[in-house]
Design an enzyme around this catalytic site. Structure first.
Site, PDB file in Angstrom:
ATOM      1  CG  HIS A 166      -0.733  -0.313   2.487  1.00 24.47           C
ATOM      2  ND1 HIS A 166       0.292   0.295   3.160  1.00 24.47           N
ATOM      3  CD2 HIS A 166      -1.304  -1.162   3.374  1.00 24.47           C
ATOM      4  CE1 HIS A 166       0.327  -0.151   4.396  1.00 24.47           C
ATOM      5  NE2 HIS A 166      -0.617  -1.050   4.546  1.00 24.47           N
TER       6      HIS A 166
ATOM      7  CG  HIS B 188      -2.795  -5.508  13.114  1.00 22.48           C
ATOM      8  ND1 HIS B 188      -3.813  -4.604  13.015  1.00 22.48           N
ATOM      9  CD2 HIS B 188      -1.857  -5.101  12.212  1.00 22.48           C
ATOM     10  CE1 HIS B 188      -3.514  -3.705  12.100  1.00 22.48           C
ATOM     11  NE2 HIS B 188      -2.336  -3.984  11.581  1.00 22.48           N
TER      12      HIS B 188
ATOM     13  CD  GLU C  24      -2.964  -3.222   7.304  1.00 16.04           C
ATOM     14  OE1 GLU C  24      -2.242  -2.899   8.264  1.00 16.04           O
ATOM     15  OE2 GLU C  24      -2.926  -2.652   6.194  1.00 16.04           O
TER      16      GLU C  24
ATOM     17  CG  ASP D 112      -0.615  -7.239   6.879  1.00 18.45           C
ATOM     18  OD1 ASP D 112      -1.666  -6.811   7.382  1.00 18.45           O
ATOM     19  OD2 ASP D 112       0.494  -6.733   7.103  1.00 18.45           O
TER      20      ASP D 112
ATOM     21  CG  HIS E  45      -0.567   0.042  11.013  1.00 18.70           C
ATOM     22  ND1 HIS E  45      -0.994  -0.810  10.024  1.00 18.70           N
ATOM     23  CD2 HIS E  45      -0.582   1.275  10.464  1.00 18.70           C
ATOM     24  CE1 HIS E  45      -1.239  -0.163   8.925  1.00 18.70           C
ATOM     25  NE2 HIS E  45      -1.002   1.098   9.143  1.00 18.70           N
TER      26      HIS E  45
ATOM     27  CG  ASP F  30       1.526  -3.987  11.701  1.00 20.35           C
ATOM     28  OD1 ASP F  30       1.789  -5.099  11.212  1.00 20.35           O
ATOM     29  OD2 ASP F  30       0.615  -3.255  11.269  1.00 20.35           O
TER      30      ASP F  30
ATOM     31  CE1 TYR G 266       5.972  -2.878   8.733  1.00 19.49           C
ATOM     32  CE2 TYR G 266       5.824  -1.752  10.838  1.00 19.49           C
ATOM     33  CZ  TYR G 266       5.293  -2.597   9.893  1.00 19.49           C
ATOM     34  OH  TYR G 266       4.051  -3.156  10.096  1.00 19.49           O
TER      35      TYR G 266
ATOM     36  CG  HIS H 284       5.185  -7.249   8.874  1.00 21.04           C
ATOM     37  ND1 HIS H 284       4.653  -7.981   7.837  1.00 21.04           N
ATOM     38  CD2 HIS H 284       4.202  -6.416   9.297  1.00 21.04           C
ATOM     39  CE1 HIS H 284       3.395  -7.601   7.636  1.00 21.04           C
ATOM     40  NE2 HIS H 284       3.090  -6.668   8.511  1.00 21.04           N
TER      41      HIS H 284
HETATM   42 FE1  FEO Z   1      -0.970  -3.176   9.941  1.00 25.04          FE
HETATM   43 FE2  FEO Z   1       1.102  -5.799   9.108  1.00 25.04          FE
HETATM   44  O1  FEO Z   1      -0.501  -4.850   9.214  1.00 25.04           O
END
Ligand code: FEO
Length: 405
Positions: free
Chosen positions: A28, A82, A84, A86, A147, A166, A194, A227
């Site tokens: 994104h 989280h 999101e 991913d 996040h 995140d 990041y 991540h």
């Molecule tokens: Fe805010 Fe890795 O997603």
């Protein structure tokens, strides 16, 4: 399916069971030159718990790694730190397949997961709540906006692992599991990138979290984010870097970035950079034709001075500049001084439009706009050099004042 992938043991009871996205190059708006990972973790206690899932399309990889150590149907709990996509994209499929007795998320996590994925049976946990697994218990810490509004951390007390979703992550695909196994320069750049691209606007919330961690007396041996590589020997390093990046003190660095039509704005950029260099500032010059937005904002993270230039086209700056200014404004960098500059042939709106955007970003403009019609003369380039020197001296004074406070 054939079980061709393996879990990685992290502690006595904790395993990494995530997915490696070697080919991810665009996240994104953020260019991920080194790919990424979607980390998920399995805790093998009396109650078997999966922490986060992975992006849709990577479910088979997650299930294969889980299956390398247990039958997935033995999973009792899933914690979604989280919402999101991913980390939750394949959550409904995993729930269908595993049939856990409980799925835990924050209050906003439950709402966001259901809004995105459809009806799910989720139990809400709040800061201070805990869940017993047998020999370990999980403690939950909500951290909204790190996040997303739903974000929370989960701390596993006996294994001393902080699952941070995140926070403290980076986009870096690799077979090595810990940050200390990589080149430290790569780790610093990717974790800073990041932070700059994902967490910069939420810096006050990061500082709050950094104060909460010692208040909670968490004894942390491992920070396991969602991540990239994990932090074990270097926990204080990443906590200290997050504090510094959040405060964003003025540093002895400058970034001159520009786009140019026929080289005049580029020559102006170089003259400013020479002046900054001669004032003792570590200066970098970046043309937006070669350097894209997520690398520019990473360089802005450290820059005490930003000088921003564009030629004028169709009564405005060049489109690369529109891209970068729009992106950077949303990320809310702070403690910057700067200047707008550029060459024009007919009307010259690019420079005052950059000035307006820098003001909107709360960059303190300590030099008037540096404007040239067509091609800069030797005297005009000398003017650019002198502006660079003055910007550099101003920055050094501000650093001294900041450090004295
Ligand atoms: Fe805010 Fe890795 O997603």
């Amino acid at each position: 399916m054939e079980n061709y992938l393996k879990a990685v043991k992290l502690t006595d009871k904790v395993y990494w069971v995530g997915a490696i996205d070697w080919n991810m190059r665009y996240f994104h708006g953020y260019t991920t030159e080194r790919g990424t990972t979607y980390n998920a973790y399995l805790v093998l206690d009396e109650k078997i718990t999966l922490i986060d899932t992975v992006k849709k399309g990577f479910k088979d990889e997650l299930m294969a790694r889980i299956s390398s150590i247990i039958d997935p149907s033995k999973i009792d709990y899933i914690i979604s730190n989280h919402a999101e996509m991913d980390h939750s994209g394949c959550l409904p499929e995993i729930i269908d397949e595993v049939k856990p007795t409980k799925v835990y998320a924050s209050k906003n996590g439950k709402k966001n997961l259901i809004d995105q994925l459809g009806e799910l049976d989720i139990e809400v946990v709040r800061t201070g709540d805990s869940v017993n697994l047998g020999s370990n218990k999980f403690l939950f810490i909500e951290c909204p906006m790190l996040h997303w509004p739903d974000s929370m951390l989960s701390y596993l007390d006996q294994e001393k692992v902080l699952f941070s979703q995140d926070a403290f992550g980076m986009h870096l695909a690799g077979t090595k599991i810990f940050a200390d196994q990589y080149d430290p320069n790569v780790i610093e750049w990717e974790s800073k990138k990041y932070f700059a691209n994902i967490l910069m606007p939420y810096a006050p919330r990061v500082l709050k979290l950094l104060d909460e961690i010692p208040e909670l007396n968490l004894d942390i041996d491992l920070i396991a984010s969602d991540h990239g590589p994990l932090w074990r020997k270097d926990i204080n390093y990443i906590l200290d870097m997050y504090r510094e990046w959040s405060i964003m003190p003025p540093k002895k660095c400058a970034l001159v970035f520009y786009d140019t039509m026929w080289g005049s704005t580029e020559n102006m950029a170089k003259s400013i950079a020479d002046g900054l260099r001669d004032a003792g500032i570590d200066t970098e010059v970046a043309c937006l034709q070669q350097t894209e937005r997520s690398n520019i904002i990473t360089k802005i993270q450290d820059a005490g001075v930003i000088a921003v230039g564009s030629s004028t086209i169709n009564n405005n700056y060049l489109p690369t500049m529109a891209d970068v200014l729009s992106y950077a404004k949303g990320l809310k960098p702070k403690n910057k001084i700067g200047m707008a500059f550029g060459s024009y042939g007919w009307s010259g709106e690019s420079i005052k439009n950059i000035e307006a955007e820098l003001k909107a970003m709360k960059v303190e403009l300590v030099e008037d706009n540096y404007v040239v019609k067509y091609v800069p003369t030797k005297e005009q380039l000398e003017d650019g050099y002198n502006r660079g020197v003055r910007l550099g001296k101003d920055l050094l004074e501000r650093i001294a004042a900041f450090e004295a406070n």
